[in-house]
Design a protein around this motif. Sequence first.
Motif, PDB file in Angstrom:
ATOM      1  N   GLU A 177     -19.905 -12.506 -41.353  1.00  0.00           N
ATOM      2  CA  GLU A 177     -19.102 -11.556 -40.578  1.00  0.00           C
ATOM      3  C   GLU A 177     -19.564 -10.105 -40.728  1.00  0.00           C
ATOM      4  O   GLU A 177     -19.282  -9.267 -39.877  1.00  0.00           O
ATOM      5  N   LYS A 178     -20.327  -9.811 -41.770  1.00  0.00           N
ATOM      6  CA  LYS A 178     -20.760  -8.428 -41.956  1.00  0.00           C
ATOM      7  C   LYS A 178     -21.781  -8.006 -40.911  1.00  0.00           C
ATOM      8  O   LYS A 178     -22.092  -6.833 -40.770  1.00  0.00           O
ATOM      9  N   PHE A 179     -22.314  -8.961 -40.159  1.00  0.00           N
ATOM     10  CA  PHE A 179     -23.303  -8.629 -39.149  1.00  0.00           C
ATOM     11  C   PHE A 179     -22.692  -8.287 -37.788  1.00  0.00           C
ATOM     12  O   PHE A 179     -23.406  -8.179 -36.806  1.00  0.00           O
ATOM     13  N   TRP A 180     -21.376  -8.149 -37.711  1.00  0.00           N
ATOM     14  CA  TRP A 180     -20.759  -7.649 -36.490  1.00  0.00           C
ATOM     15  C   TRP A 180     -20.816  -6.120 -36.530  1.00  0.00           C
ATOM     16  O   TRP A 180     -20.429  -5.485 -37.493  1.00  0.00           O
ATOM     17  N   PHE A 181     -21.277  -5.554 -35.447  1.00  0.00           N
ATOM     18  CA  PHE A 181     -21.484  -4.115 -35.352  1.00  0.00           C
ATOM     19  C   PHE A 181     -20.368  -3.442 -34.549  1.00  0.00           C
ATOM     20  O   PHE A 181     -19.588  -4.107 -33.869  1.00  0.00           O
ATOM     21  N   ILE A 182     -20.302  -2.127 -34.665  1.00  0.00           N
ATOM     22  CA  ILE A 182     -19.370  -1.322 -33.880  1.00  0.00           C
ATOM     23  C   ILE A 182     -20.148  -0.208 -33.181  1.00  0.00           C
ATOM     24  O   ILE A 182     -21.330  -0.014 -33.439  1.00  0.00           O
ATOM     25  N   GLU A 183     -19.472   0.516 -32.299  1.00  0.00           N
ATOM     26  CA  GLU A 183     -20.101   1.579 -31.515  1.00  0.00           C
ATOM     27  C   GLU A 183     -19.451   2.922 -31.869  1.00  0.00           C
ATOM     28  O   GLU A 183     -18.406   3.270 -31.310  1.00  0.00           O
ATOM     29  N   PRO A 184     -20.003   3.684 -32.805  1.00  0.00           N
ATOM     30  CA  PRO A 184     -19.381   4.943 -33.236  1.00  0.00           C
ATOM     31  C   PRO A 184     -19.120   5.913 -32.088  1.00  0.00           C
ATOM     32  O   PRO A 184     -18.173   6.704 -32.142  1.00  0.00           O
ATOM     33  N   PHE A 206     -23.717  -9.362 -31.170  1.00  0.00           N
ATOM     34  CA  PHE A 206     -22.798  -9.261 -32.305  1.00  0.00           C
ATOM     35  C   PHE A 206     -22.270  -7.838 -32.474  1.00  0.00           C
ATOM     36  O   PHE A 206     -22.409  -7.214 -33.526  1.00  0.00           O
ATOM     37  N   THR A 207     -21.675  -7.324 -31.424  1.00  0.00           N
ATOM     38  CA  THR A 207     -20.965  -6.056 -31.482  1.00  0.00           C
ATOM     39  C   THR A 207     -19.528  -6.312 -31.066  1.00  0.00           C
ATOM     40  O   THR A 207     -19.268  -7.088 -30.131  1.00  0.00           O
ATOM     41  N   LEU A 208     -18.587  -5.676 -31.744  1.00  0.00           N
ATOM     42  CA  LEU A 208     -17.176  -5.930 -31.449  1.00  0.00           C
ATOM     43  C   LEU A 208     -16.760  -5.440 -30.070  1.00  0.00           C
ATOM     44  O   LEU A 208     -15.689  -5.796 -29.596  1.00  0.00           O
ATOM     45  N   THR A 209     -17.613  -4.647 -29.412  1.00  0.00           N
ATOM     46  CA  THR A 209     -17.320  -4.283 -28.028  1.00  0.00           C
ATOM     47  C   THR A 209     -17.609  -5.458 -27.094  1.00  0.00           C
ATOM     48  O   THR A 209     -17.253  -5.421 -25.916  1.00  0.00           O
ATOM     49  N   ASN A 210     -18.240  -6.497 -27.616  1.00  0.00           N
ATOM     50  CA  ASN A 210     -18.523  -7.701 -26.852  1.00  0.00           C
ATOM     51  C   ASN A 210     -17.688  -8.882 -27.343  1.00  0.00           C
ATOM     52  O   ASN A 210     -17.984 -10.023 -27.025  1.00  0.00           O
ATOM     53  N   GLY A 211     -16.656  -8.603 -28.131  1.00  0.00           N
ATOM     54  CA  GLY A 211     -15.838  -9.669 -28.694  1.00  0.00           C
ATOM     55  C   GLY A 211     -14.362  -9.399 -28.550  1.00  0.00           C
ATOM     56  O   GLY A 211     -13.926  -8.254 -28.429  1.00  0.00           O
ATOM     57  N   ALA A 212     -13.585 -10.475 -28.568  1.00  0.00           N
ATOM     58  CA  ALA A 212     -12.121 -10.365 -28.482  1.00  0.00           C
ATOM     59  C   ALA A 212     -11.494 -11.485 -29.300  1.00  0.00           C
ATOM     60  O   ALA A 212     -12.117 -12.543 -29.484  1.00  0.00           O
ATOM     61  N   PRO A 213     -10.277 -11.281 -29.804  1.00  0.00           N
ATOM     62  CA  PRO A 213      -9.628 -12.329 -30.595  1.00  0.00           C
ATOM     63  C   PRO A 213      -9.487 -13.625 -29.794  1.00  0.00           C
ATOM     64  O   PRO A 213      -8.925 -13.628 -28.692  1.00  0.00           O
ATOM     65  N   GLN A 214     -10.010 -14.702 -30.356  1.00  0.00           N
ATOM     66  CA  GLN A 214     -10.003 -15.981 -29.643  1.00  0.00           C
ATOM     67  C   GLN A 214      -9.521 -17.097 -30.564  1.00  0.00           C
ATOM     68  O   GLN A 214      -9.901 -17.160 -31.736  1.00  0.00           O
ATOM     69  N   ASN A 215      -8.682 -17.960 -30.035  1.00  0.00           N
ATOM     70  CA  ASN A 215      -8.216 -19.118 -30.779  1.00  0.00           C
ATOM     71  C   ASN A 215      -9.418 -19.878 -31.329  1.00  0.00           C
ATOM     72  O   ASN A 215     -10.361 -20.167 -30.582  1.00  0.00           O
ATOM     73  N   PRO A 216      -9.443 -20.197 -32.637  1.00  0.00           N
ATOM     74  CA  PRO A 216     -10.632 -20.816 -33.234  1.00  0.00           C
ATOM     75  C   PRO A 216     -11.064 -22.106 -32.556  1.00  0.00           C
ATOM     76  O   PRO A 216     -12.255 -22.324 -32.327  1.00  0.00           O
ATOM     77  N   SER A 217     -10.114 -22.984 -32.243  1.00  0.00           N
ATOM     78  CA  SER A 217     -10.468 -24.235 -31.581  1.00  0.00           C
ATOM     79  C   SER A 217     -11.009 -23.973 -30.188  1.00  0.00           C
ATOM     80  O   SER A 217     -12.020 -24.555 -29.774  1.00  0.00           O
ATOM     81  N   PHE A 218     -10.359 -23.082 -29.468  1.00  0.00           N
ATOM     82  CA  PHE A 218     -10.804 -22.735 -28.117  1.00  0.00           C
ATOM     83  C   PHE A 218     -12.217 -22.160 -28.155  1.00  0.00           C
ATOM     84  O   PHE A 218     -13.065 -22.484 -27.313  1.00  0.00           O
ATOM     85  N   ASN A 219     -12.500 -21.312 -29.139  1.00  0.00           N
ATOM     86  CA  ASN A 219     -13.806 -20.676 -29.271  1.00  0.00           C
ATOM     87  C   ASN A 219     -14.884 -21.680 -29.658  1.00  0.00           C
ATOM     88  O   ASN A 219     -15.944 -21.753 -29.027  1.00  0.00           O
ATOM     89  N   ARG A 220     -14.622 -22.462 -30.688  1.00  0.00           N
ATOM     90  CA  ARG A 220     -15.662 -23.296 -31.288  1.00  0.00           C
ATOM     91  C   ARG A 220     -15.851 -24.637 -30.582  1.00  0.00           C
ATOM     92  O   ARG A 220     -16.909 -25.261 -30.717  1.00  0.00           O
ATOM     93  N   VAL A 221     -14.845 -25.071 -29.847  1.00  0.00           N
ATOM     94  CA  VAL A 221     -14.928 -26.379 -29.193  1.00  0.00           C
ATOM     95  C   VAL A 221     -14.933 -26.232 -27.670  1.00  0.00           C
ATOM     96  O   VAL A 221     -15.963 -26.387 -27.015  1.00  0.00           O
ATOM     97  N   GLN A 222     -13.772 -25.898 -27.099  1.00  0.00           N
ATOM     98  CA  GLN A 222     -13.664 -25.910 -25.641  1.00  0.00           C
ATOM     99  C   GLN A 222     -14.557 -24.871 -24.960  1.00  0.00           C
ATOM    100  O   GLN A 222     -15.275 -25.179 -24.005  1.00  0.00           O
TER     101      GLN A 222
END
Length: 292
Positions: A89-96, A154-170
């Motif tokens: 998880e430390k490899f997720w970046f942000i945009e200062p 792997f930047t948090l501007t390209n990510g959003a909270p997602q249900n783990p099962s929905f993300n990893r499976v469906q």
Amino acid sequence: MMLLLHVLMLSLLSGGSAEVVLHFKDVCDQFFANGKPPTGFSGVQYRKICQKQDNVYYFATFYDTSNRIPVYSAYVFQGIMGCKRLKNEKFWFIEPQLDDNNTSPNMQLNKDVSIQGLGNHQALNKDYVNSKYDRGHLAPVYQANSQSCAYATFTLTNGAPQNPSFNRVQWNTLEGRIARKLSNECKLPNKAYIVTGVVPGTENLNNRVNVPSHFWTAYCCLDNMNISLFSGGFIGKNEKNPPEEKTMNDLKSELANLYHVSSFELFSPAEHQAKKQRISQNYCFQKQCVIN
């Protein structure tokens, strides 16, 4: 091998940046069919980001600084390259630059950024700690066309909270399904465009980051005259259920309803018309992934 990949990723992203721009046009509009982005929203909270690394653009993101999640990310798909992802998880970046316009646009690790107001306009890694949600990619690793492209997602501007099962499976299954379809049916000289987004929900992560109610994705294949050969889309609630396949018109109607707008265009309105002119494109998704 994993240590080598970690070192390579840090080396690549040390030169990465996310350029916040006033307009996508003439900067990174090559990621949109016919150079036209999906419907945008007015308001100072919305920012346009041209995601790049080592002076190469990889994808475009329309970001909501109020909800601290992207509205959508758009990119060109050029085949399945077998790109790898790193799970640390430390490899997720942000945009200062989202929190301070005077800072460098360089993509940086959260721990390496020290500016006043950090996180006022974007999600941080700590928002996801001990939460029940994954950092869900919009522009995903599986559909990236080079390993450096995959790392740049792997930047948090390209990510959003997602249900783990929905993300990893469906949703993961869906990403593969779309990639295989486009690889088989949208071969060169045709061009495949994908845009993936989320709809804000009513829940907030860490009292800061909106948890989307829905994830959606749409694709289209244009021939070398920029005429649409086929298109389609999917949308699903952010829960443990498969997303539903939609026609382009049905998806646009559903998104217009969810976003509370009169209409919502995903690709250029000319996608179903016979366009005669060519639109010059300058892709950055060009190099194949090679990992020994």
